[in-house]
Write an enzyme that holds these catalytic residues in place. Structure first.
Site, PDB file in Angstrom:
ATOM      1  N   HIS A 108     -13.356 -34.011 -11.047  1.00  0.00           N
ATOM      2  CA  HIS A 108     -12.296 -34.681 -10.425  1.00  0.00           C
ATOM      3  C   HIS A 108     -10.989 -34.502 -11.353  1.00  0.00           C
ATOM      4  CE1 HIS A 108     -15.045 -38.155  -9.124  1.00  0.00           C
ATOM      5  NE2 HIS A 108     -14.479 -37.679  -8.043  1.00  0.00           N
ATOM      6  N   LYS A 156     -21.253 -49.287  -1.281  1.00  0.00           N
ATOM      7  CA  LYS A 156     -22.396 -49.410  -2.231  1.00  0.00           C
ATOM      8  C   LYS A 156     -21.950 -50.299  -3.493  1.00  0.00           C
ATOM      9  CE  LYS A 156     -22.882 -45.102  -2.376  1.00  0.00           C
ATOM     10  NZ  LYS A 156     -22.786 -43.755  -2.843  1.00  0.00           N
ATOM     11  N   ARG A 173     -15.582 -29.295  -2.287  1.00  0.00           N
ATOM     12  CA  ARG A 173     -16.174 -28.457  -3.055  1.00  0.00           C
ATOM     13  C   ARG A 173     -17.111 -27.395  -2.365  1.00  0.00           C
ATOM     14  NH1 ARG A 173     -19.373 -33.651  -5.190  1.00  0.00           N
ATOM     15  NH2 ARG A 173     -19.201 -33.943  -3.014  1.00  0.00           N
ATOM     16  N   SER A 177     -20.416 -37.472  -8.697  1.00  0.00           N
ATOM     17  CA  SER A 177     -20.551 -38.475  -9.589  1.00  0.00           C
ATOM     18  C   SER A 177     -22.092 -39.257  -9.310  1.00  0.00           C
ATOM     19  CB  SER A 177     -19.677 -39.877  -9.397  1.00  0.00           C
ATOM     20  OG  SER A 177     -18.202 -39.458  -9.433  1.00  0.00           O
TER      21      SER A 177
END
Ligand code: PNS
Length: 165
Positions: A24, A48, A97, A135
């Site tokens: 990030h 979540k 990515r 993450s």
């Protein structure tokens, strides 16, 4: 014409940032370089349960972006495009990515364009050293006690260790 002031380009870089990783940060550095102002916007509504609450995610992001004077950290609720409009942003910045990110990002960008056609999504590629970093994996590895150096900023590493100690 010549004396007209060029319009400031404001970009919003939205995400969960649970927690912010070096991937990030790499993207923030690239974004801060090409946009006049970059707003790193943390979503409050996560499907979540997050590991870090919004306040913790905000504190970590503020610590690691302190040196960039054109970078701001904020929290948003509800629709991203409503938030971007309210902040007078003309760009949404997202990182891609690998090819696996593309489908989800394309869907999100197209849906966002449907909601607000005047705001463009701009994709940037993080440095290749971060192309596998997420993450989710960082949290899993930290939970199991094996977080290698260089994946997250030191301030985040300390918070992860504290969570799982
Ligand atoms: O880092 P993430 O979890 O991939 O970020 C996803 C995020 C926060 C950018 C996305 O879920 C989002 O924009 N949420 C806000 C609600 C919204 O506008 N949804 C419609 C997007 S098509």
């Amino acid at each position: 014409m010549g004396s007209e002031k060029a319009k400031e380009v404001v970009a919003v870089y939205p995400g969960s940032f649970d927690p912010v990783t070096n991937g990030h940060l790499d993207l923030i550095a690239r974004g801060a370089e090409i946009f006049d102002r970059l707003i790193v916007a943390i979503t409050r509504n996560l499907e979540k349960d997050p590991l870090f609450d919004v306040k913790e995610r905000m504190e970590m992001l503020e610590t690691v972006t302190f040196d960039w004077k054109n970078v701001e950290v904020d929290v948003f609720d509800g629709l991203l495009m409503d938030y971007a409009r309210a902040r007078s942003a003309s760009v949404i910045l997202r990182g891609i990515r690998a090819v696996s990110d593309y489908e989800y990002e394309l869907q999100m960008a197209m849906m966002n364009r449907k909601i607000e056609p005047r705001i463009e999504t701009v994709f940037m590629l993080p440095g290749e050293a971060y192309s596998y970093l997420s993450s989710r994996m960082v949290k899993e590895i930290a939970r199991l006690g094996g977080l290698p150096k260089g994946l997250v900023p030191t301030a985040v590493e300390e918070r992860l260790r504290a969570k799982f100690s």
